[in-house]
Motif scaffolding. Sequence first.
Motif, PDB file in Angstrom:
ATOM      1  N   ILE A  87     -29.918  -1.831 -18.156  1.00  0.00           N
ATOM      2  CA  ILE A  87     -30.082  -0.619 -17.375  1.00  0.00           C
ATOM      3  C   ILE A  87     -30.122  -1.029 -15.906  1.00  0.00           C
ATOM      4  O   ILE A  87     -30.892  -1.901 -15.517  1.00  0.00           O
ATOM      5  CB  ILE A  87     -31.365   0.137 -17.753  1.00  0.00           C
ATOM      6  CG1 ILE A  87     -31.312   0.521 -19.228  1.00  0.00           C
ATOM      7  CG2 ILE A  87     -31.543   1.366 -16.875  1.00  0.00           C
ATOM      8  CD1 ILE A  87     -30.171   1.448 -19.575  1.00  0.00           C
TER       9      ILE A  87
ATOM     10  N   LYS B   5     -26.017   2.551 -17.420  1.00  0.00           N
ATOM     11  CA  LYS B   5     -26.048   1.459 -18.398  1.00  0.00           C
ATOM     12  C   LYS B   5     -24.827   0.580 -18.198  1.00  0.00           C
ATOM     13  O   LYS B   5     -23.725   1.077 -17.975  1.00  0.00           O
ATOM     14  CB  LYS B   5     -26.081   2.015 -19.816  1.00  0.00           C
ATOM     15  CG  LYS B   5     -26.234   0.942 -20.895  1.00  0.00           C
ATOM     16  CD  LYS B   5     -26.488   1.546 -22.270  1.00  0.00           C
ATOM     17  CE  LYS B   5     -25.274   2.267 -22.796  1.00  0.00           C
ATOM     18  NZ  LYS B   5     -25.430   2.721 -24.204  1.00  0.00           N
TER      19      LYS B   5
ATOM     20  N   LEU C 135     -32.066  -3.745 -21.745  1.00  0.00           N
ATOM     21  CA  LEU C 135     -32.313  -2.538 -22.526  1.00  0.00           C
ATOM     22  C   LEU C 135     -33.228  -2.844 -23.701  1.00  0.00           C
ATOM     23  O   LEU C 135     -34.025  -2.011 -24.122  1.00  0.00           O
ATOM     24  CB  LEU C 135     -30.978  -1.959 -23.031  1.00  0.00           C
ATOM     25  CG  LEU C 135     -31.066  -0.646 -23.818  1.00  0.00           C
ATOM     26  CD1 LEU C 135     -31.766   0.427 -22.988  1.00  0.00           C
ATOM     27  CD2 LEU C 135     -29.681  -0.176 -24.201  1.00  0.00           C
TER      28      LEU C 135
END
Length: 464
Positions: free
Chosen positions: A390, A379, A463
């Motif tokens: 990500i 991350k 994300l």
Amino acid sequence: MEFPKMFVQNMAVLVTFAYVANLIYKYAIFRAPGTVKYIGSVLLLIAGGWFSMFFGFKLSEDVIFDMRMVPLLIAIFVYTRPSIVFAVGLGIGLTRFSFGWSDAAVAGFVNLAILGMVGALLNVWLRRLNWDFLRGAALVIVVMNVLNSLNIAILGVIPTGYYLSHIVPYTLPTALLLCGLFALILRDFQKEQQRTLALAEANRLLKEQTEELGKNEIVLEDRAKQLQLASQYKSEFLANMSHELRTPLNSIINLAQFISESAEDTPIEETTRYGQLIYHSGEDLLKIINDILDLSKVEAGKLEIVNEDISLQEVPSWVGSYFELTAERKQLDFNIRLESSLPDTIRSDPQRLQQILRNLLANAFKFTDRGSVELRIYKAEEPQLKGEWIVFAVRDTGIGIAAEKHFTIFEAFQQADSTIGKKYGGTGLGLSISSDLSRLLGGFIRMESVEGKGSTFSLFLPLS
């Protein structure tokens, strides 16, 4: 009477001053900042009024007759702000005191102040009437000259009866005529200035158009080169594609023909091996066809994205078994690392994510002969981008990519080197398709590569 002669001489002095003032404005003031230029023009008009008084006709020690009102008339015709017109009248009136303090000087000051106020009102009125120049000039000249004569008769130090009977019959017609001639000169000057400005503007536009044409010519040349390169890349792609399609297709045809002609005499183990070769050749052929079809769908905007919850813990199983045999065959280290800070799931298209990762890993294994290939999932927070991302980073220790090729390898039909396709095989469409798919998934692909030292291709997906 000497008044007409005196007024003509005074007007000649004003014309001379106007010419000199024009030169001063043109070469000293015109290029100055806007505020300085504006104030400079006002001061030149006030100086013109003073210059007229300096060369005026002295009827007595205190009384001066001249054409000091002409600069005020110019202000009425030229400026759009009535306050400036009044300031010019007031300024000319104040310069009267430079010739001494007397009742005549006070009367001259009051006269110019009144004329400045009336001139400001005429300035506003003319702009509302929207008359042509000649009609407006005639009205202003008559009103201002008549008012000037009345002011002198009422406020001046010359007896009213004597002024009206012995001076006005000569000064008023002469002033009207000279002011009219000066208005025509001013009109001609304005037209000449407008022509000069129009010519300068035309030259500026022509220069801009010439520069724009030059830039467009450069752009067209660049596009022509790009089209030529694209044509060259497509030709190389078609030549390479012909080989890529023909190789597995010939294998399928030849092996199938061999099996059909000698099935009875061929041992079952060998027939099984031939069947596996046909199967793998068919897979290779299907992959090439899928690449071409995917590229066509992306370019046509027909590729659909289906978002689902994806468990990041399952990602290694997508690609691990697929490339472990390749790593073992080429004697390469293959590692998959997941950072501990990862969330359990992300929302994306699992089929397209798997396709991108397989393309990136396939390239990494293809162009790496020794060392390792690694898939790292972590991350990251990008300072230039909003939110959390990500990252799926595929790093290899392969041949790397030259710096000048970094911006071309993501283009369709292009490879970093045309000889690569001959040496390593492949269509050269994998990175182009992966880049397009990453954008459809809301992300992007970033590349870091040094020729001879390996490459890292990182897929960034949002994300949320």
